[in-house]
Motif scaffolding. Structure first.
Motif, PDB file in Angstrom:
ATOM      1  N   CYS A   6      33.181  39.222  47.565  1.00 21.78           N
ATOM      2  CA  CYS A   6      34.109  39.878  46.633  1.00 21.78           C
ATOM      3  C   CYS A   6      33.534  39.925  45.222  1.00 21.78           C
ATOM      4  CB  CYS A   6      35.453  39.156  46.619  1.00 21.78           C
ATOM      5  SG  CYS A   6      36.335  39.238  48.176  1.00 21.78           S
ATOM      6  N   LEU A   7      32.951  38.817  44.801  1.00 27.03           N
ATOM      7  CA  LEU A   7      32.416  38.744  43.443  1.00 27.03           C
ATOM      8  C   LEU A   7      31.174  39.613  43.263  1.00 27.03           C
ATOM      9  CD1 LEU A   7      32.854  34.916  42.815  1.00 27.03           C
ATOM     10  CD2 LEU A   7      34.325  36.782  42.021  1.00 27.03           C
ATOM     11  N   ASN A   8      30.449  39.852  44.347  1.00 28.13           N
ATOM     12  CA  ASN A   8      29.243  40.680  44.290  1.00 28.13           C
ATOM     13  C   ASN A   8      29.503  42.137  44.682  1.00 28.13           C
ATOM     14  OD1 ASN A   8      27.600  38.516  43.479  1.00 28.13           O
ATOM     15  ND2 ASN A   8      27.415  37.825  45.589  1.00 28.13           N
ATOM     16  N   PRO A  10      31.050  46.035  44.360  1.00 27.39           N
ATOM     17  CA  PRO A  10      31.194  46.960  43.228  1.00 27.39           C
ATOM     18  C   PRO A  10      32.569  46.794  42.557  1.00 27.39           C
ATOM     19  CG  PRO A  10      30.340  48.104  45.151  1.00 27.39           C
ATOM     20  CD  PRO A  10      30.730  46.727  45.605  1.00 27.39           C
ATOM     21  N   VAL A  11      32.649  47.178  41.307  1.00 29.28           N
ATOM     22  CA  VAL A  11      33.868  46.991  40.510  1.00 29.28           C
ATOM     23  C   VAL A  11      35.081  47.638  41.174  1.00 29.28           C
ATOM     24  CG1 VAL A  11      34.958  47.524  38.298  1.00 29.28           C
ATOM     25  CG2 VAL A  11      32.606  46.731  38.351  1.00 29.28           C
ATOM     26  N   HIS A  12      34.925  48.842  41.734  1.00 33.51           N
ATOM     27  CA  HIS A  12      36.087  49.508  42.338  1.00 33.51           C
ATOM     28  C   HIS A  12      36.631  48.721  43.537  1.00 33.51           C
ATOM     29  CE1 HIS A  12      32.558  51.306  44.316  1.00 33.51           C
ATOM     30  NE2 HIS A  12      33.320  51.373  45.392  1.00 33.51           N
ATOM     31  N   GLN A  14      36.423  45.366  43.749  1.00 32.88           N
ATOM     32  CA  GLN A  14      37.072  44.216  43.140  1.00 32.88           C
ATOM     33  C   GLN A  14      38.463  44.578  42.618  1.00 32.88           C
ATOM     34  OE1 GLN A  14      34.490  42.512  40.166  1.00 32.88           O
ATOM     35  NE2 GLN A  14      32.860  42.075  41.642  1.00 32.88           N
ATOM     36  N   ILE A  15      38.570  45.740  41.979  1.00 29.74           N
ATOM     37  CA  ILE A  15      39.872  46.214  41.486  1.00 29.74           C
ATOM     38  C   ILE A  15      40.817  46.435  42.665  1.00 29.74           C
ATOM     39  CG2 ILE A  15      41.057  48.181  40.414  1.00 29.74           C
ATOM     40  CD1 ILE A  15      38.554  48.412  38.557  1.00 29.74           C
ATOM     41  N   HIS A  16      40.313  47.060  43.720  1.00 27.95           N
ATOM     42  CA  HIS A  16      41.108  47.339  44.913  1.00 27.95           C
ATOM     43  C   HIS A  16      41.645  46.036  45.511  1.00 27.95           C
ATOM     44  CE1 HIS A  16      42.210  49.893  48.331  1.00 27.95           C
ATOM     45  NE2 HIS A  16      41.760  48.940  49.130  1.00 27.95           N
ATOM     46  N   SER A  53      47.228  51.254  41.710  1.00 29.75           N
ATOM     47  CA  SER A  53      45.835  50.863  41.501  1.00 29.75           C
ATOM     48  C   SER A  53      45.101  50.707  42.832  1.00 29.75           C
ATOM     49  CB  SER A  53      45.788  49.556  40.702  1.00 29.75           C
ATOM     50  OG  SER A  53      44.465  49.159  40.503  1.00 29.75           O
ATOM     51  N   SER A  57      42.034  53.279  43.533  1.00 28.57           N
ATOM     52  CA  SER A  57      40.704  52.690  43.724  1.00 28.57           C
ATOM     53  C   SER A  57      40.164  52.957  45.129  1.00 28.57           C
ATOM     54  CB  SER A  57      40.729  51.185  43.431  1.00 28.57           C
ATOM     55  OG  SER A  57      41.590  50.506  44.328  1.00 28.57           O
ATOM     56  N   THR A 124      34.322  43.896  53.267  1.00 26.69           N
ATOM     57  CA  THR A 124      34.191  42.807  52.300  1.00 26.69           C
ATOM     58  C   THR A 124      35.183  41.684  52.584  1.00 26.69           C
ATOM     59  OG1 THR A 124      33.427  44.385  50.642  1.00 26.69           O
ATOM     60  CG2 THR A 124      34.192  42.258  49.831  1.00 26.69           C
TER      61      THR A 124
END
Length: 167
Positions: A6-8, A10-12, A14-16, A53, A57, A124
């Protein structure tokens, strides 16, 4: 279990994931809390924002593409956005029965049931939860589908036979 996937991600993604977790936790508070309390309205709006969101996302996630960059899961995103609009509209018009039905179904089917798809091998959520034991995701999906079916059967029996209310 490890948060590294999760931490690695992509940002989208992580937001999702973060938005989905917020919606998953706040959903029962909004659905089953006292309706007239200000907390219900506040939590409800935060839940709507979290669900929006999650949906928005999702359009940036293409790992399960079937039709061009999209998959059947993107259909859930569209239905979710429409349902959010309808659910708020029902509440503003005072049709609380329809409001509750739309948001209850959106939580159960649009968040919980669609969320089970995130445990498919390679996703993920599966990697974070099972750290290499991808096959366990199928057990989560099976258990979730079983619970949804069981709830539907119990609900139907309640409607037909006057059993006590099942939330």
């Amino acid at each position: 279990m490890t948060l590294d996937p999760c931490l690695n991600a992509p940002v989208h993604i992580q937001i999702h994931a973060a938005s989905a977790l917020v919606a998953l936790v706040l959903g029962p508070v909004a659905l089953y809390g006292q309706r007239r309390a200000g907390l219900h309205k506040t939590v409800g709006y935060v839940w709507v924002l979290a669900m929006a969101s999650v949906s928005l996302s999702a359009f940036f996630i293409h790992s399960f593409a079937v039709i061009g960059p999209f998959s059947p899961l993107h259909g859930f995103a569209v239905v979710t956005l429409v349902s959010l609009w309808l659910g708020i509209g029902h509440a503003r018009r005072g049709d609380i029965t329809a409001h509750r039905a739309v948001f209850g179904n959106l939580y159960r089917f649009g968040l919980v049931l669609a969320g089970l798809a995130n445990f498919m091998p390679g996703r993920t959520s599966n990697q974070a939860a099972f750290d290499g034991a991808d096959h366990l995701g199928w057990w989560v999906i099976g258990a979730g589908v079983f619970c949804v079916i069981l709830r539907a059967v119990l609900r139907q029996r309640q409607i037909q036979g006057g059993m006590p209310h099942v939330a």
